[in-house]
Design a protein around this motif. Structure first.
Motif, PDB file in Angstrom:
ATOM      1  N   GLU A  35      -1.961   9.257   5.440  1.00 19.43           N
ATOM      2  CA  GLU A  35      -0.651   9.911   5.528  1.00 19.43           C
ATOM      3  C   GLU A  35      -0.121  10.288   4.143  1.00 19.43           C
ATOM      4  OE1 GLU A  35       3.586   8.843   7.680  1.00 19.43           O
ATOM      5  OE2 GLU A  35       2.505   7.252   6.638  1.00 19.43           O
ATOM      6  N   GLN A  67      -1.363  10.276  14.678  1.00 18.86           N
ATOM      7  CA  GLN A  67      -0.251   9.618  15.370  1.00 18.86           C
ATOM      8  C   GLN A  67      -0.746   8.641  16.427  1.00 18.86           C
ATOM      9  OE1 GLN A  67       3.121  10.071  14.366  1.00 18.86           O
ATOM     10  NE2 GLN A  67       3.104   8.131  15.462  1.00 18.86           N
ATOM     11  N   HIS A 120      -2.151   5.609  14.641  1.00 18.38           N
ATOM     12  CA  HIS A 120      -1.084   4.760  14.120  1.00 18.38           C
ATOM     13  C   HIS A 120      -0.381   4.009  15.252  1.00 18.38           C
ATOM     14  CE1 HIS A 120       2.884   3.835  12.283  1.00 18.38           C
ATOM     15  NE2 HIS A 120       2.102   3.485  11.277  1.00 18.38           N
ATOM     16  N   ASN A 121      -0.136   4.685  16.362  1.00 15.91           N
ATOM     17  CA  ASN A 121       0.537   4.034  17.491  1.00 15.91           C
ATOM     18  C   ASN A 121      -0.266   2.861  18.042  1.00 15.91           C
ATOM     19  OD1 ASN A 121       2.619   5.877  17.295  1.00 15.91           O
ATOM     20  ND2 ASN A 121       1.952   7.098  19.041  1.00 15.91           N
TER      21      ASN A 121
END
Length: 95
Positions: free
Chosen positions: A61, A36, A39-40
């Motif tokens: 993912e 996460q 990805h952020n």
């Protein structure tokens, strides 16, 4: 930073090394199991390198449709090999 130093930082450090660009930061967090955060760091960027890392992250993912979209944005062929191999190639390209 060398590839071996990058790997050492993943295996032995709790904090990300200073002076990594955003692409290497994302790959570092991915290797640490924090998809996460990885990805952020990438998902709002528009350049081709970010799109390439973004494509890889969507493969991790399991969202292959989205990965294909980002490979297209990166103007890169869809990677069909092992995720570990793609991660290593991306890191070596970016170091």
């Amino acid at each position: 930073m060398t590839y071996d130093e990058f790997i050492f930082s993943i295996e032995h450090a709790d904090t990300i090394p200073d002076k990594l660009d955003v692409h290497l930061q994302a790959l570092w967090y991915d290797a640490k199991g924090d998809w996460q955060t990885a990805h952020n760091l990438i998902d709002h960027l528009e350049d081709r390198t970010s799109a390439h890392v973004h494509a890889y992250l969507h493969r991790v993912e399991g969202d292959l449709w989205n990965a294909r979209y980002w490979y297209n944005r990166a103007q890169q062929p869809e990677y069909k090999g092992d995720l570990k191999d793609e991660w290593e190639q991306l890191v070596k390209m970016l170091l």
